[in-house]
Design an enzyme around this catalytic site. Structure first.
Site, mmCIF file in Angstrom:
data_model
loop_
_atom_site.group_PDB
_atom_site.id
_atom_site.type_symbol
_atom_site.label_atom_id
_atom_site.label_comp_id
_atom_site.label_asym_id
_atom_site.label_seq_id
_atom_site.Cartn_x
_atom_site.Cartn_y
_atom_site.Cartn_z
ATOM 1 N N LYS A 33 54.429 38.382 48.873
ATOM 2 C CA LYS A 33 54.772 37.557 47.700
ATOM 3 C C LYS A 33 55.461 38.417 46.659
ATOM 4 O O LYS A 33 55.331 39.652 46.648
ATOM 5 C CB LYS A 33 53.520 36.898 47.101
ATOM 6 C CG LYS A 33 52.397 37.851 46.639
ATOM 7 C CD LYS A 33 52.508 38.390 45.220
ATOM 8 C CE LYS A 33 51.314 39.263 44.828
ATOM 9 N NZ LYS A 33 51.542 40.162 43.713
ATOM 10 N N ASP A 178 44.265 37.338 44.548
ATOM 11 C CA ASP A 178 45.501 36.774 45.112
ATOM 12 C C ASP A 178 45.274 36.027 46.426
ATOM 13 O O ASP A 178 46.204 35.389 46.937
ATOM 14 C CB ASP A 178 46.522 37.891 45.395
ATOM 15 C CG ASP A 178 47.160 38.425 44.124
ATOM 16 O OD1 ASP A 178 47.028 37.774 43.064
ATOM 17 O OD2 ASP A 178 47.787 39.501 44.193
HETATM 18 O O1 C5P Z 1 40.855 40.668 42.603
HETATM 19 P P1 C5P Z 1 41.286 41.999 43.131
HETATM 20 O O2 C5P Z 1 40.219 42.660 43.958
HETATM 21 O O3 C5P Z 1 42.597 41.960 43.822
HETATM 22 O O4 C5P Z 1 41.504 42.903 41.858
HETATM 23 C C1 C5P Z 1 41.592 44.312 41.928
HETATM 24 C C2 C5P Z 1 41.377 44.878 40.554
HETATM 25 O O5 C5P Z 1 42.476 44.546 39.700
HETATM 26 C C3 C5P Z 1 40.158 44.346 39.829
HETATM 27 O O6 C5P Z 1 39.031 45.099 40.161
HETATM 28 C C4 C5P Z 1 40.565 44.510 38.387
HETATM 29 O O7 C5P Z 1 40.369 45.860 37.981
HETATM 30 C C5 C5P Z 1 42.052 44.254 38.402
HETATM 31 N N1 C5P Z 1 42.391 42.858 38.068
HETATM 32 C C6 C5P Z 1 42.248 42.426 36.760
HETATM 33 N N2 C5P Z 1 42.595 41.136 36.449
HETATM 34 C C7 C5P Z 1 43.073 40.305 37.388
HETATM 35 C C8 C5P Z 1 43.236 40.741 38.715
HETATM 36 C C9 C5P Z 1 42.886 42.026 39.028
HETATM 37 O O8 C5P Z 1 41.822 43.182 35.880
HETATM 38 N N3 C5P Z 1 43.426 39.056 37.033
#
Ligand code: C5P
Length: 344
Positions: A33, A178
């Site tokens: 994406k 995501d």
């Molecule tokens: O959700 P995911 O595991 O992909 O996110 C990885 C990291 O990115 C989270 O632990 C956080 O530190 C950061 N993040 C965030 N806000 C979001 C998505 C991700 O702070 N909306």
């Protein structure tokens, strides 16, 4: 295994000529994406950030092969597709230096997805999974999230769990912000969406412009948590309405003028590559450019596939990393590729 790669067409339509046989397995093509717009609205109490983003699935695909096994074990192999080496490296290192490390076994989000699904469903089935990667890692291209979504779809199908889309999406949101995007409704002819919350609340956009891009993944990646940590949320949030209208009107020039990513300044502080690649796109005749997600990938928007192809050649010549052309696609996880390999 032979490669279907050429230097001018390294975006890997989901063809699999020459790949080894996987008798009795299913295959899902999982897209990458790009974020055409990403605003950070504030930090939340749970440590995540509240965001508003427009994502589009694009035509660069990993392949996930999934088969049930009778041992009850989970087995996962994860490798870069053959032939990528020749197209990636600006350094003397191996492919992982150029495209990012591939987490193996239980460290891979695919493993976590399948294990969670198996536990929640209360079954003891095993699975043998092979992941052939083409989407660079630590790149803001959603590769791992797309793989996790594909693994959920594959396991739901092969293990005949019959979970609803809504139930799968709830589990997807727990796996990563995501992941729900890649699972969301694939039947309406558009794989563009506005995502809100921490990225898991999806509003699908239909009848959107078809767009052509060149993407550069610099030789070093960026870790999402570090970029969010450094980012300063908007005092006056940017509004995505004009971009949505331009997408809906099919006006690429206006789309190009509206590309936006709040995380880009934080990423620029963390990696010198972002500004180097931005400067290179600035010198090209492109409609607009910006970073995808939390980087380090950076993309430019072009009028046509041919226009993109010409500029990809120029960008490759200045050796800023891995360069590929890509376009918007209509399904994030290719259900048409969801078939028994070898016609079984
Ligand atoms: O959700 P995911 O595991 O992909 O996110 C990885 C990291 O990115 C989270 O632990 C956080 O530190 C950061 N993040 C965030 N806000 C979001 C998505 C991700 O702070 N909306």
């Amino acid at each position: 295994m032979s490669s279907n790669l050429t230097i001018d067409r390294p975006n890997y339509e989901p063809e699999h000529r020459g790949e080894p046989e996987h008798r009795g397995s299913v295959r899902i093509d999982c897209s990458a994406k790009l974020n055409l717009f990403l605003e950070v609205l504030g930090k939340r109490d749970d440590g995540y950030h509240e965001i508003e983003t427009i994502m589009s699935a694009v035509s660069l695909f990993d392949s996930l092969y999934f088969s049930s096994n009778s041992t009850g074990d989970l087995r996962l192999s994860c490798e870069w597709a053959s032939g990528l080496e020749a197209h990636t490296c600006t350094s003397t290192g191996g492919i992982s230096d150029c495209l990012g490390e591939l987490p193996q076994h239980a460290d891979n989000i695919v493993w976590k997805a399948v294990e969670r699904l198996r536990n929640d469903a209360g079954i003891e089935a095993g699975a043998t999974i092979r992941l052939v990667k083409r989407i660079p890692a630590m790149a803001g291209l959603g590769g791992a999230s797309s793989n996790a979504a594909a693994a959920l779809l594959a396991a739901n199908r092969v293990w005949q769990l019959d979970w609803s889309q809504a139930r799968l999406e709830r589990l997807a949101a727990e796996l990563g912000s995501d992941v729900p995007f890649f699972l969301a409704n694939r039947s309406r002819g558009s794989a563009m969406a506005v995502a809100r919350g921490r990225g898991e609340r999806i509003e699908r956009l239909t009848d959107m412009a078809k767009l052509h891009f060149v993407v550069v993944r610099p030789p070093t990646g960026l870790a999402t948590p570090r970029v969010y940590e450094r980012c300063r949320p908007a005092e006056q949030p940017a509004n995505l309405n004009q971009l949505v209208r331009a997408l809906h009107d099919g006006n690429p020039a206006r789309v190009g003028a509206q590309l936006f990513n709040r995380l880009q300044s934080a990423a620029t502080e963390l990696s010198p590559w972002i500004d180097k690649v931005r400067a290179a796109f600035n010198r090209l005749d492109c409609l607009g450019h910006g970073m995808s997600g939390s980087g380090s990938s950076y993309f430019g928007l072009f009028r046509t596939a041919r226009h993109a192809g010409r500029h990809a050649v120029r960008l490759r010549a200045i050796r800023l990393g891995y360069v590929f052309t890509t376009r918007t696609v209509t399904v994030p996880c290719q259900v048409t590729g969801f078939r028994r390999v070898n016609g079984k």
